[in-house]
Design a protein around this motif. Structure first.
Motif, short mmCIF file in Angstrom:
data_model
loop_
_atom_site.label_atom_id
_atom_site.label_comp_id
_atom_site.label_asym_id
_atom_site.label_seq_id
_atom_site.Cartn_x
_atom_site.Cartn_y
_atom_site.Cartn_z
N THR A 1 82.48 -14.35 86.30
CA THR A 1 82.97 -13.21 85.52
C THR A 1 83.69 -12.21 86.43
O THR A 1 84.71 -11.64 86.05
CB THR A 1 81.80 -12.51 84.80
N GLU A 2 83.16 -12.01 87.62
CA GLU A 2 83.78 -11.08 88.57
C GLU A 2 85.17 -11.55 88.96
O GLU A 2 86.11 -10.76 89.04
CB GLU A 2 82.90 -10.94 89.81
N GLN A 3 85.32 -12.85 89.18
CA GLN A 3 86.63 -13.40 89.53
C GLN A 3 87.61 -13.29 88.37
O GLN A 3 88.80 -13.00 88.56
CB GLN A 3 86.48 -14.86 89.96
N ILE A 4 87.11 -13.51 87.16
CA ILE A 4 87.96 -13.38 85.96
C ILE A 4 88.43 -11.94 85.81
O ILE A 4 89.60 -11.68 85.50
CB ILE A 4 87.18 -13.83 84.70
N HIS A 5 87.51 -11.02 86.06
CA HIS A 5 87.85 -9.60 85.96
C HIS A 5 88.95 -9.23 86.96
O HIS A 5 89.90 -8.51 86.62
CB HIS A 5 86.59 -8.76 86.21
N LYS A 6 88.85 -9.72 88.18
CA LYS A 6 89.86 -9.44 89.20
C LYS A 6 91.21 -10.05 88.81
O LYS A 6 92.26 -9.45 89.06
CB LYS A 6 89.41 -9.98 90.55
N ARG A 7 91.19 -11.23 88.20
CA ARG A 7 92.44 -11.84 87.75
C ARG A 7 93.08 -11.01 86.65
O ARG A 7 94.30 -10.79 86.63
CB ARG A 7 92.20 -13.27 87.24
N ILE A 8 92.26 -10.52 85.72
CA ILE A 8 92.77 -9.68 84.63
C ILE A 8 93.35 -8.38 85.19
O ILE A 8 94.39 -7.91 84.73
CB ILE A 8 91.66 -9.39 83.60
N PHE A 9 92.68 -7.83 86.19
CA PHE A 9 93.19 -6.61 86.84
C PHE A 9 94.59 -6.86 87.41
O PHE A 9 95.51 -6.07 87.21
CB PHE A 9 92.24 -6.17 87.95
N ALA A 10 94.74 -7.97 88.12
CA ALA A 10 96.04 -8.31 88.71
C ALA A 10 97.09 -8.54 87.61
O ALA A 10 98.25 -8.14 87.75
CB ALA A 10 95.90 -9.56 89.58
N MET A 11 96.68 -9.17 86.52
CA MET A 11 97.58 -9.44 85.41
C MET A 11 98.07 -8.14 84.77
O MET A 11 99.26 -7.96 84.50
CB MET A 11 96.87 -10.30 84.35
N ILE A 12 97.14 -7.21 84.54
CA ILE A 12 97.49 -5.94 83.91
C ILE A 12 98.35 -5.10 84.84
O ILE A 12 99.30 -4.43 84.40
CB ILE A 12 96.21 -5.18 83.48
N ARG A 13 98.07 -5.14 86.13
CA ARG A 13 98.90 -4.41 87.09
C ARG A 13 100.33 -4.95 87.08
O ARG A 13 101.30 -4.19 87.16
CB ARG A 13 98.30 -4.51 88.49
#
Length: 210
Positions: free
Chosen positions: A148-160
């Motif tokens: 979940t932590e890795q998914i969250h970081k990917r979503i952060f990068a996507m939104i940025r």
């Protein structure tokens, strides 16, 4: 929240409305509190993604460490950066926030680090939202073996990245609009000049007749 708005498995669904007064009373800045009170229609805790499997009820689900997805319905637009910053302080947990207002959508994300309110955050500007399309937060091909932590970081990068793209598109749109206005002004000026010349020629011809 409409059924099927997000491409997140039902097992992570929370679907819990958040009490607005309780949230707003925690906002220290009076002006900010008034903004939130007038602009926000509802806040819903939609999903909570966790690494643990086999959870059968919401109470057990939300007790687990994970990433929460919130949906905020707005009566009027407020800066997504301000919204995300304040919600980060009010709800200090890893989260993704969707802001919906008048057919437009903005995405915010917060990854807490240390004390309340501190951490990494990012939010896109508002952009047109097609209610018929699912909001895709999960990339099943990429996220299948991720925590979940890795998914969250990917979503952060996507939104940025989305934030950057939207900023460029809106800046280019403004530039194109300004150039179009300049072109119209220039053409209008030429039209005026031609009319003035025509009027002057007419006056000259009349003087010659006299």
């Amino acid at each position: 929240m409409s059924e099927g708005r997000y491409n997140i498995p039902r097992q992570y669904k929370v679907e819990k409305g958040m009490p607005l007064k309780t949230l707003f009373d925690k906002i220290d800045n009076l002006k900010c509190r008034r903004i939130f009170e007038s602009a926000i229609a509802s806040v819903e805790w939609c999903y909570h993604l966790v690494d643990k499997e086999g959870i059968t009820n919401v109470v057990e689900l939300v007790r687990e460490k994970g990433m929460s997805v919130f949906e905020v319905q707005l009566k009027t637009k407020v800066s997504p950066d301000l919204l995300t910053e304040v919600f980060a302080g009010l709800i200090h947990r890893p989260m993704v926030i969707t802001y919906l207002c008048d057919g437009e959508l903005s995405m915010g994300v917060f990854i807490p680090v240390g004390e309340a309110g501190a951490g990494k955050m990012c939010a896109t500007d508002f952009y047109p939202y097609d209610a018929e399309r699912m909001i895709e937060l999960i990339d099943y091909a990429t996220d299948s073996d991720k925590s979940t932590e890795q998914i969250h970081k990917r979503i952060f990068a996507m939104i940025r990245q989305q934030k950057r793209i939207i900023m460029i598109e809106k800046a280019f749109e403004r530039l194109s609009h300004e150039r179009e206005e300049e072109k119209m002004t220039f053409e209008f000026s030429l039209e005026n000049l031609d009319r003035i010349r025509a009027d002057a020629d007419f006056v000259q011809s009349q003087l010659r007749v006299v």
